[in-house]
Structure formats: C-alpha cells, structure tokens
Write an enzyme that holds these catalytic residues in place. Structure first.
Site, PDB file in Angstrom:
ATOM      1  N   ARG A  92       0.846  -1.194   0.000  1.00  0.00           N
ATOM      2  CA  ARG A  92       0.000   0.000   0.000  1.00  0.00           C
ATOM      3  C   ARG A  92       0.880   1.243   0.000  1.00  0.00           C
ATOM      4  O   ARG A  92       1.988   1.217   0.528  1.00  0.00           O
ATOM      5  CB  ARG A  92      -0.890   0.042   1.245  1.00  0.00           C
ATOM      6  CG  ARG A  92      -1.828  -1.140   1.416  1.00  0.00           C
ATOM      7  CD  ARG A  92      -3.073  -0.985   0.587  1.00  0.00           C
ATOM      8  NE  ARG A  92      -4.069  -1.987   0.969  1.00  0.00           N
ATOM      9  CZ  ARG A  92      -5.296  -2.033   0.475  1.00  0.00           C
ATOM     10  NH1 ARG A  92      -5.695  -1.133  -0.415  1.00  0.00           N
ATOM     11  NH2 ARG A  92      -6.147  -2.985   0.856  1.00  0.00           N
ATOM     12  N   HIS A 110      13.102  -2.668  -0.409  1.00  0.00           N
ATOM     13  CA  HIS A 110      12.650  -2.871  -1.784  1.00  0.00           C
ATOM     14  C   HIS A 110      13.668  -3.732  -2.520  1.00  0.00           C
ATOM     15  O   HIS A 110      14.874  -3.503  -2.410  1.00  0.00           O
ATOM     16  CB  HIS A 110      12.494  -1.522  -2.495  1.00  0.00           C
ATOM     17  CG  HIS A 110      11.948  -1.653  -3.880  1.00  0.00           C
ATOM     18  ND1 HIS A 110      10.616  -1.913  -4.116  1.00  0.00           N
ATOM     19  CD2 HIS A 110      12.545  -1.581  -5.092  1.00  0.00           C
ATOM     20  CE1 HIS A 110      10.424  -1.992  -5.431  1.00  0.00           C
ATOM     21  NE2 HIS A 110      11.575  -1.789  -6.036  1.00  0.00           N
TER      22      HIS A 110
END
Length: 205
Positions: A92, A110
């Site tokens: 999100r 990431h």
C-alpha cells in the site's frame, strides 16, 4: 538525529505486511537472537496473507486492519505509538498524513537498486530487463512509491546461469541479512540527513 533507544528499554517496532512475511520472520529471529535490540509490538496486515501464519507460529501479536485500512492503520499506530514502523512487503502507499506524523520513523525494503524498478514485481522486472547487477534498497518512506531517502543499498551480480527463481532466492537472502542490521542503526540514531542523502555513522557490510 537522536537515538530512540533507552538503556534497559527495548525499542518498540510495528511491522506492516501484505504477503509472504519472510522479512517479518527474519526481523523476529534477529530480535530473539539479540542481533536486533527491539520488541515487536504487533504485526499489522491489510489482507489475508501468509505473514499471519508466521506470526501465529512465532507467537507474535497480529491484527488485520479494517476495510478502511488507512484509517484503521492511523488509529492503531496512534494507540501502539511505536518507535519505528517497519514495512515488510506492505503493498500500500501510505497516506501523506501518516507519513508526516511518523516522519523518519517509517522504513521500507525494496528488492531492487532504486531508483531502478520501483513498485511491484521488481525482481522479475530487473531480470527480464537483463541487468547485470541488481540488489536491495532500504529507505525511509515518503509519500511516493519507493521514492524516500535511501539509507542502505546492497548490490549483487546476476550470474549468467541464474533463473528468475535463483535470483529471487539470492535477493531474499540479502534482505534477511541486512534489514535487521539497518533497523538497528536507525533505532540507534546513528545517521543524519543532508538533503536527500542519509549518512550512516558506520558502514554496513
């Protein structure tokens, strides 16, 4: 930046996840081994996912956010008041209000060397693009998609005989190795900001 660590009092972490939860488990293991000086207050998820099963097995408190996940998250963070919010596969974009309220207290990992391949399916995108080097990025969270100031990056060379599955395995290995180390540095306050540059007092690996 000031440390949030207090002598004899472990820092309190809330982890957000949406998927498999392997980074969540790596963080739990780092806490229990003493590598990470913190207490995991809660795992918050926005959907049914395997991270819940890991929390049950590891006996870590967890909750599924209500349908209006942003409002639910805002409310729970205010109630839990953690020292650090750790995103571990949370799919999100956090509302600006939450980002501003918890500025410099939200970190994300990431699976690419940002700014290359932001967003979802980053490992697959890097592999299909044919890059020779990829890696991981750990960064503070801002209002964008993987655009926050970079705290740490670790690169790996993609061997010519690697499949996508092998690359995914190697990425996950370094995620699990380095995320707890970086979280510890952030909690200790051993960093500073110069513009967009995050300066760590000591190198990490």
């Amino acid at each position: 930046m000031c440390s949030v660590l207090q002598r004899g009092v472990p820092s309190r972490i809330v982890v957000l996840a949406s998927g498999n939860g392997s980074n969540f488990e790596a963080i739990v293991n780092a806490v229990r081994s003493g590598e990470l000086s913190a207490k995991i207050e809660m795992l918050l998820v926005d959907r049914d996912c395997y991270a819940i099963e890991r929390a049950k097995r590891l006996k870590v408190p967890w909750e599924k956010l209500e349908k209006s996940w942003a409002e639910s998250l805002k409310k729970r963070l205010e109630e839990l008041n953690p020292d650090l919010v750790v995103l571990a596969g949370f799919m999100r974009i956090l509302p600006a209000e939450i980002v501003e309220r918890w500025k410099w207290k939200i970190v994300n990992i990431h699976p690419s060397l940002l700014p290359a391949f932001p967003g979802t399916h980053a490992i697959e995108k890097a592999y299909e693009y044919g890059v020779k080097v990829t890696g991981i990025t750990i960064h503070f969270v801002d209002e964008g998609v993987d655009t926050g100031p970079i705290i740490f990056q670790k690169a790996i060379e993609i061997k010519k005989d690697w499949t996508l599955e092998r690359l995914e395995e190697e990425i996950h290995k370094i995620e699990h190795q380095y995320y707890p180390l970086v979280i510890q540095k952030v909690l200790e306050g051993r960093w500073n900001i110069e513009g967009r540059r995050v300066i760590l007092e000591e190198d990490i690996g």
